[in-house]
Design a protein around this motif. Sequence first.
Motif, PDB file in Angstrom:
ATOM      1  N   ASP A  89      -8.874 -20.771 -63.435  1.00 17.65           N
ATOM      2  CA  ASP A  89      -9.368 -22.075 -62.991  1.00 17.65           C
ATOM      3  C   ASP A  89     -10.875 -22.012 -62.735  1.00 17.65           C
ATOM      4  O   ASP A  89     -11.394 -21.003 -62.247  1.00 17.65           O
ATOM      5  CB  ASP A  89      -8.663 -22.515 -61.699  1.00 17.65           C
ATOM      6  CG  ASP A  89      -7.238 -22.978 -61.934  1.00 17.65           C
ATOM      7  OD1 ASP A  89      -6.856 -23.161 -63.099  1.00 17.65           O
ATOM      8  OD2 ASP A  89      -6.509 -23.144 -60.933  1.00 17.65           O
ATOM      9  N   LEU A  90     -11.561 -23.103 -63.042  1.00 18.61           N
ATOM     10  CA  LEU A  90     -12.997 -23.215 -62.777  1.00 18.61           C
ATOM     11  C   LEU A  90     -13.214 -24.027 -61.514  1.00 18.61           C
ATOM     12  O   LEU A  90     -12.532 -25.011 -61.269  1.00 18.61           O
ATOM     13  CB  LEU A  90     -13.707 -23.925 -63.935  1.00 18.61           C
ATOM     14  CG  LEU A  90     -14.114 -23.118 -65.155  1.00 18.61           C
ATOM     15  CD1 LEU A  90     -14.824 -24.030 -66.155  1.00 18.61           C
ATOM     16  CD2 LEU A  90     -14.998 -21.946 -64.789  1.00 18.61           C
ATOM     17  N   ALA A 119     -19.650 -31.339 -61.451  1.00 20.96           N
ATOM     18  CA  ALA A 119     -18.188 -31.357 -61.475  1.00 20.96           C
ATOM     19  C   ALA A 119     -17.670 -32.468 -62.381  1.00 20.96           C
ATOM     20  O   ALA A 119     -16.707 -32.275 -63.135  1.00 20.96           O
ATOM     21  CB  ALA A 119     -17.649 -31.519 -60.051  1.00 20.96           C
ATOM     22  N   LEU A 122     -18.228 -31.254 -66.001  1.00 16.60           N
ATOM     23  CA  LEU A 122     -17.302 -30.206 -66.427  1.00 16.60           C
ATOM     24  C   LEU A 122     -15.869 -30.715 -66.535  1.00 16.60           C
ATOM     25  O   LEU A 122     -15.100 -30.227 -67.371  1.00 16.60           O
ATOM     26  CB  LEU A 122     -17.372 -29.024 -65.462  1.00 16.60           C
ATOM     27  CG  LEU A 122     -18.692 -28.251 -65.447  1.00 16.60           C
ATOM     28  CD1 LEU A 122     -18.590 -27.038 -64.533  1.00 16.60           C
ATOM     29  CD2 LEU A 122     -19.106 -27.809 -66.847  1.00 16.60           C
ATOM     30  N   ASN A 123     -15.514 -31.672 -65.707  1.00 22.41           N
ATOM     31  CA  ASN A 123     -14.185 -32.284 -65.849  1.00 22.41           C
ATOM     32  C   ASN A 123     -14.020 -32.918 -67.224  1.00 22.41           C
ATOM     33  O   ASN A 123     -12.945 -32.883 -67.818  1.00 22.41           O
ATOM     34  CB  ASN A 123     -13.975 -33.344 -64.763  1.00 22.41           C
ATOM     35  CG  ASN A 123     -13.245 -32.798 -63.558  1.00 22.41           C
ATOM     36  OD1 ASN A 123     -12.338 -31.998 -63.699  1.00 22.41           O
ATOM     37  ND2 ASN A 123     -13.649 -33.238 -62.384  1.00 22.41           N
ATOM     38  N   CYS A 126     -14.609 -29.445 -69.918  1.00 26.43           N
ATOM     39  CA  CYS A 126     -13.817 -28.215 -69.797  1.00 26.43           C
ATOM     40  C   CYS A 126     -12.375 -28.460 -69.368  1.00 26.43           C
ATOM     41  O   CYS A 126     -11.704 -27.530 -68.893  1.00 26.43           O
ATOM     42  CB  CYS A 126     -14.490 -27.269 -68.813  1.00 26.43           C
ATOM     43  SG  CYS A 126     -16.137 -26.711 -69.335  1.00 26.43           S
ATOM     44  N   VAL A 129     -11.797 -29.210 -63.532  1.00 26.24           N
ATOM     45  CA  VAL A 129     -12.524 -28.287 -62.667  1.00 26.24           C
ATOM     46  C   VAL A 129     -12.252 -28.699 -61.228  1.00 26.24           C
ATOM     47  O   VAL A 129     -12.045 -29.875 -60.934  1.00 26.24           O
ATOM     48  CB  VAL A 129     -14.043 -28.321 -62.983  1.00 26.24           C
ATOM     49  CG1 VAL A 129     -14.638 -29.677 -62.635  1.00 26.24           C
ATOM     50  CG2 VAL A 129     -14.790 -27.232 -62.236  1.00 26.24           C
ATOM     51  N   LEU A 180     -20.926 -21.826 -59.781  1.00 24.47           N
ATOM     52  CA  LEU A 180     -19.714 -21.976 -60.587  1.00 24.47           C
ATOM     53  C   LEU A 180     -18.932 -20.676 -60.524  1.00 24.47           C
ATOM     54  O   LEU A 180     -19.485 -19.597 -60.766  1.00 24.47           O
ATOM     55  CB  LEU A 180     -20.079 -22.300 -62.039  1.00 24.47           C
ATOM     56  CG  LEU A 180     -18.915 -22.549 -62.999  1.00 24.47           C
ATOM     57  CD1 LEU A 180     -18.190 -23.840 -62.635  1.00 24.47           C
ATOM     58  CD2 LEU A 180     -19.419 -22.619 -64.442  1.00 24.47           C
ATOM     59  N   ARG A 237     -13.077 -18.521 -69.749  1.00 25.90           N
ATOM     60  CA  ARG A 237     -13.230 -19.874 -69.203  1.00 25.90           C
ATOM     61  C   ARG A 237     -14.598 -20.030 -68.541  1.00 25.90           C
ATOM     62  O   ARG A 237     -15.234 -21.082 -68.640  1.00 25.90           O
ATOM     63  CB  ARG A 237     -12.119 -20.131 -68.189  1.00 25.90           C
ATOM     64  CG  ARG A 237     -12.060 -21.593 -67.726  1.00 25.90           C
ATOM     65  CD  ARG A 237     -11.289 -22.427 -68.739  1.00 25.90           C
ATOM     66  NE  ARG A 237     -11.460 -23.856 -68.486  1.00 25.90           N
ATOM     67  CZ  ARG A 237     -10.882 -24.530 -67.495  1.00 25.90           C
ATOM     68  NH1 ARG A 237     -10.111 -23.899 -66.634  1.00 25.90           N
ATOM     69  NH2 ARG A 237     -11.075 -25.825 -67.365  1.00 25.90           N
ATOM     70  N   GLY A 241     -17.807 -22.756 -69.136  1.00 30.87           N
ATOM     71  CA  GLY A 241     -18.379 -23.528 -68.052  1.00 30.87           C
ATOM     72  C   GLY A 241     -19.861 -23.277 -67.862  1.00 30.87           C
ATOM     73  O   GLY A 241     -20.632 -24.212 -67.587  1.00 30.87           O
TER      74      GLY A 241
END
Length: 252
Positions: A89-90, A119, A122-123, A126, A129, A180, A237, A241
Motif C-alpha cells: 500500500d502507498l 494524495a 496519486l489516487n 496509482c 493511496v 511517501l 509500488r 509513486g
Amino acid sequence: MGTIGLIAAMPDEIRPFLRLASPAARLHGGRFPIWRLRVGNDDIVLVESGMGIDRATAATDALVAAASPVAILSFGFGGAALPGLKVGDLAVGMTSWFAGTEGIVLRRGIDRNLAEKLAEELNRICNGVTRGEIITSARILKKGDLAHSLPNGISSPILDMETAAVAEAAHRRGIPIVALRAISDDAEEELSFSLDEFTDDDMAIRPRKVLATIARKPWIIPQLLRLARNSRIAGKRLAQGVLATAEFLSRG
C-alpha cells in the motif's frame, strides 16, 4: 520550475525507481551517494541517506548544498502501526511525528496542503493511496506497545526512521516537503531482531553482523525471507509513486 530533491534511506528503496525513471548519472565524491536525472523537463537530484535520523538530517543538508531544490520528497518503506494497511500500500504523509523520550510529538515540516494535492494526484494515477501520519523513531518500535501510546485521533500511522528529520531540516530552509511511504510490513509483523544486531554505530548494515545474528538466531531466517519478498512488492509500488510524485512536483 527548478530542481526537485529526492531522499531515501536504502538501496532497496531507490533501485526500483532508478530502473523505472530515465537514465541517472551517479555523482562521485561526498559522504552520500547522489544521482542526477530528469523527469520531463526538470532536474531531479536523489540522495541515499542511509538509516536513522542523524544520517537523514546530514543527507538533507547535502541535498540542499548540491542542488538547492525547490521541493523535496522523502520516500521509502514503512511499517503499518495499526491494522488496515497492507504490504504494498502507498501512503502520503499528512503529518510528521517523532517518537522519543517525551512520547510521540508532532513535528514541523510536512506541507499539508501540498500533501493533500499529491494524495489526490496519486489516487488518480496509482489506483489508490492512503492519507497517513508518519511516526519517526531512532529505533525499531514494538507495534503492540506503540498502539497503546498513539495520540488520540491519529489516522493510519506508519513507522519509519527518517521522515521527521528530513522534514525538520527542509523546514528550517523554507523548502516545501512531502513524504511517501510504501508499506513493507503490516501491523501483525513484529521484528524478531534489533537494528543494533545488524548495523554499526553509524546505522550502516554490516554483512558480518547480519551473518553472526543469523547464526545465533536461525529462527529469524523465514522472517528475513518474508521481509525481502515484501520489500520487492513495496519497492515496485513505491517506484511508481515516486515517479508520479516527481512529475507532480515538477508541475509546481
